[in-house]
Design an enzyme around this catalytic site. Structure first.
Site, PDB file in Angstrom:
ATOM      1  N   ASP A   1       0.876  -1.169   0.000  1.00 33.32           N
ATOM      2  CA  ASP A   1       0.000   0.000   0.000  1.00 33.32           C
ATOM      3  C   ASP A   1       0.913   1.218   0.000  1.00 33.32           C
ATOM      4  O   ASP A   1       2.101   1.119   0.300  1.00 33.32           O
ATOM      5  CB  ASP A   1      -0.910  -0.061   1.241  1.00 33.32           C
ATOM      6  CG  ASP A   1      -2.036   0.949   1.145  1.00 33.32           C
ATOM      7  OD1 ASP A   1      -2.134   1.642   0.117  1.00 33.32           O
ATOM      8  OD2 ASP A   1      -2.810   1.057   2.109  1.00 33.32           O
TER       9      ASP A   1
ATOM     10  N   ASP B   1      -2.806   7.417  -3.422  1.00 27.54           N
ATOM     11  CA  ASP B   1      -4.138   8.029  -3.490  1.00 27.54           C
ATOM     12  C   ASP B   1      -4.365   8.954  -2.298  1.00 27.54           C
ATOM     13  O   ASP B   1      -3.602   8.943  -1.333  1.00 27.54           O
ATOM     14  CB  ASP B   1      -5.232   6.953  -3.543  1.00 27.54           C
ATOM     15  CG  ASP B   1      -5.144   5.970  -2.400  1.00 27.54           C
ATOM     16  OD1 ASP B   1      -4.018   5.635  -1.985  1.00 27.54           O
ATOM     17  OD2 ASP B   1      -6.198   5.524  -1.906  1.00 27.54           O
TER      18      ASP B   1
ATOM     19  N   CYS C   1     -13.889 -22.997  19.239  1.00 23.94           N
ATOM     20  CA  CYS C   1     -13.175 -23.079  17.960  1.00 23.94           C
ATOM     21  C   CYS C   1     -12.266 -24.294  18.029  1.00 23.94           C
ATOM     22  O   CYS C   1     -11.867 -24.708  19.120  1.00 23.94           O
ATOM     23  CB  CYS C   1     -12.373 -21.793  17.770  1.00 23.94           C
ATOM     24  SG  CYS C   1     -11.145 -21.830  16.464  1.00 23.94           S
TER      25      CYS C   1
ATOM     26  N   CYS D   1      -9.323 -24.538  16.106  1.00 28.07           N
ATOM     27  CA  CYS D   1      -8.023 -24.278  15.484  1.00 28.07           C
ATOM     28  C   CYS D   1      -6.940 -24.826  16.410  1.00 28.07           C
ATOM     29  O   CYS D   1      -7.218 -25.154  17.564  1.00 28.07           O
ATOM     30  CB  CYS D   1      -7.854 -22.771  15.218  1.00 28.07           C
ATOM     31  SG  CYS D   1      -7.389 -21.815  16.671  1.00 28.07           S
TER      32      CYS D   1
ATOM     33  N   CYS E   1      -6.908 -23.131  19.932  1.00 31.55           N
ATOM     34  CA  CYS E   1      -8.061 -23.409  20.801  1.00 31.55           C
ATOM     35  C   CYS E   1      -8.170 -24.891  21.142  1.00 31.55           C
ATOM     36  O   CYS E   1      -8.763 -25.264  22.152  1.00 31.55           O
ATOM     37  CB  CYS E   1      -9.343 -22.919  20.132  1.00 31.55           C
ATOM     38  SG  CYS E   1      -9.264 -21.168  19.736  1.00 31.55           S
TER      39      CYS E   1
END
Ligand SMILES: [Zn+2]
Length: 490
Positions: free
Chosen positions: A85, A120, A274, A276, A279
């Site tokens: 960016d 930008d 969860c 994952c 967890c």
């Protein structure tokens, strides 16, 4: 450059060709801050992220020489796709940046970014209309100025669209960007971050719609700084292909644990819902007991798994043609998301324009309430009834409409019913139609056509009322053709 593999609503699963291989979209690019990170890039890669985004302006300010010498991939020790960016985010936070458009473009070329962004000028949330106009004009001016620097360059260049909450400016920005698009490979919608931080999902939905309706189908659309997993499906349904966000780590530093429908403060939780690797191996107390840095790392890993799994769920929904049902579920997870969902209904014409006519699988559709009258399948069918159905076969016929609500699909009438009606009308060749909520009317010869039999629905008083209104109109519509029309009510 961008190949569309699957579509549903305005969403697509795409394949974007970059100098470092293909990126499957929809994708989220985790934001990497090389100067502050509790989680290693290897770990992020191991979780399954093939592309990262980092800030070229910060790199330029803090480690320019080393980056120019090593190149960005060696610098990060990452062989995947790196997007950079340009510093717009810093401009949003601090009002200005000390670099020119040309300098940041040349720097991104020099260090070897795969996907790069021109400098930008973002539209802040509290911008006056005049300031917003200025950000649109400045961004377009810089895009114009960039052309000669990026024209012969192999990397993918991103054209940002600005305007913020001034929806008509986003729209004119998109319209005016179209002529520049032959020089750019991606379009990015700028400035949603602050709106998302305030849970103002509706404004972001409006921004996406105003941009999308003017942009060509073949260019991927990136939404800057959107890291709420519960919002992904709504944005993707409108045609957003890429996101970037630091939310996984920012939330983690704040002990915020992502779930597919929002975030929870870890200290308020009793269970980790969860599976994952984090967890699976720890409970809440063990997670809280770690020092801040380790805890941040572990929550960030979990958050990235939630993001990845959410995107996988959405991709499955796109492939199976059930994204509409998926966004309905997401809409129920927060009142602000529900509001955003209703905003999508306002622009359903655009969604329908993008939605493919034939889906990959002919899975049955689920219909719950009057919101589902906006489903493209229902809208298209009702239009077909009025505009496309060949009514020649009904000419001068006696038409009998049977209620379908309590019939099993595909609808049919029994021999006994047929006999009784033909005796009553003294006509063996009367035409049969069924009436029901959602679809309105189904002629007998269409009962097997998808999805007229392939659906499950529930009804309520509003839907019955809506159906009666539809029937009234429809009977008026066919009465000049028919000999007579009978409506059976039982
Ligand atoms: Zn987890």
């Amino acid at each position: 450059m961008f190949e569309i593999k699957d579509e549903d609503l305005a969403a697509r699963i795409g394949r974007l060709k970059t100098p470092r291989g293909y990126l499957e979209t929809p994708a989220l690019l985790p934001v990497i801050n090389p100067f502050k990170s509790e989680i290693s890039i290897n770990k992020i890669k191991e979780i399954g992220f093939k592309a990262l985004i980092t800030n070229a302006y910060i790199l330029y300010r803090r480690d320019k020489e080393k980056l120019e010498k090593l190149g960005i991939h060696n610098y990060f020790g990452f062989d995947g796709i790196i997007m950079t960016d340009s510093g717009a985010y810093q401009m949003l936070r601090y009002g200005k940046v000390n670099i020119s458009n040309n300098e940041i473009i040349e720097f991104q070329k020099l260090i070897g970014s795969d996907i790069a962004v021109i400098l930008d000028t973002p539209t802040p949330i509290n911008a006056t209309r005049e300031e917003a106009v200025n950000s649109v004009e400045e961004t377009l001016r810089k895009a114009q100025e960039a052309i000669e620097l990026i024209e012969d360059d192999d990397r993918l260049w991103t054209l940002p669209i600005q305007g913020g909450k001034y929806i008509e400016l986003v729209e004119s920005s998109a319209v005016r960007s179209r002529e520049l698009l032959k020089y750019f490979n991606l379009i990015a919608l700028g400035s949603p971050v602050e709106h998302l931080e305030e849970y103002d999902f509706s404004t972001v939905i409006k921004m996406i719609i105003s941009a999308k309706k003017h942009l060509p189908r073949g260019k991927p659309l990136h939404l800057f700084g959107a890291g709420h997993p519960a919002f992904f499906a709504l944005a993707i349904a409108l045609g957003v292909d890429m996101f970037d966000s630091a939310s996984y780590i920012l939330y983690a530093r704040d002990n915020r644990y992502m779930t597919p429908i929002g975030t929870e403060r870890i200290e308020r939780m009793k269970e980790l819902p969860c599976s994952c690797p984090v967890c699976n191996s720890l409970n809440v107390n063990e997670l809280i007991a770690f020092d801040r840095s380790k805890r941040t790392e572990l929550i960030a890993v979990h958050n990235l798994y939630v993001i990845k799994n959410e995107l996988n769920d959405i991709k499955n929904a796109i492939r199976e043609g059930r994204l509409w049902e998926y966004i309905r579920i997401k809409a129920m997870s927060h009142p602000k998301l529900f509001e955003a969902f209703k905003q999508i209904l306002q622009a359903i014409d655009i969604v329908e324009k993008y939605d493919p006519r034939t889906k990959g699988s002919e899975r049955g559709i689920f219909l719950f309430d009057e919101f589902d009258l906006n489903r493209v399948e229902i809208r298209r069918y009702r239009r077909f009834l009025k505009d496309k159905l060949n009514y020649k076969i009904l000419e001068k016929k006696n038409i009998v409409l049977f209620p379908a609500i309590n019939r099993t699909k595909p609808f049919s009438i029994s021999k006994r019913e047929r006999l009784r009606i033909s005796k009553m009308l003294n006509d063996k060749n009367f035409a049969v139609m069924y009436y029901l909520p959602y679809f309105g009317v189904i002629p007998e010869n269409l009962v097997n056509v998808y999805p007229l039999s392939q659906n499950e629905f529930v009804i309520n008083d509003n839907l019955i009322k809506e159906m009666m209104g539809f029937l009234e109109e429809y009977l008026k519509f066919i009465s000049p053709i028919a000999n007579s029309i009978y409506l059976i009510i039982y």
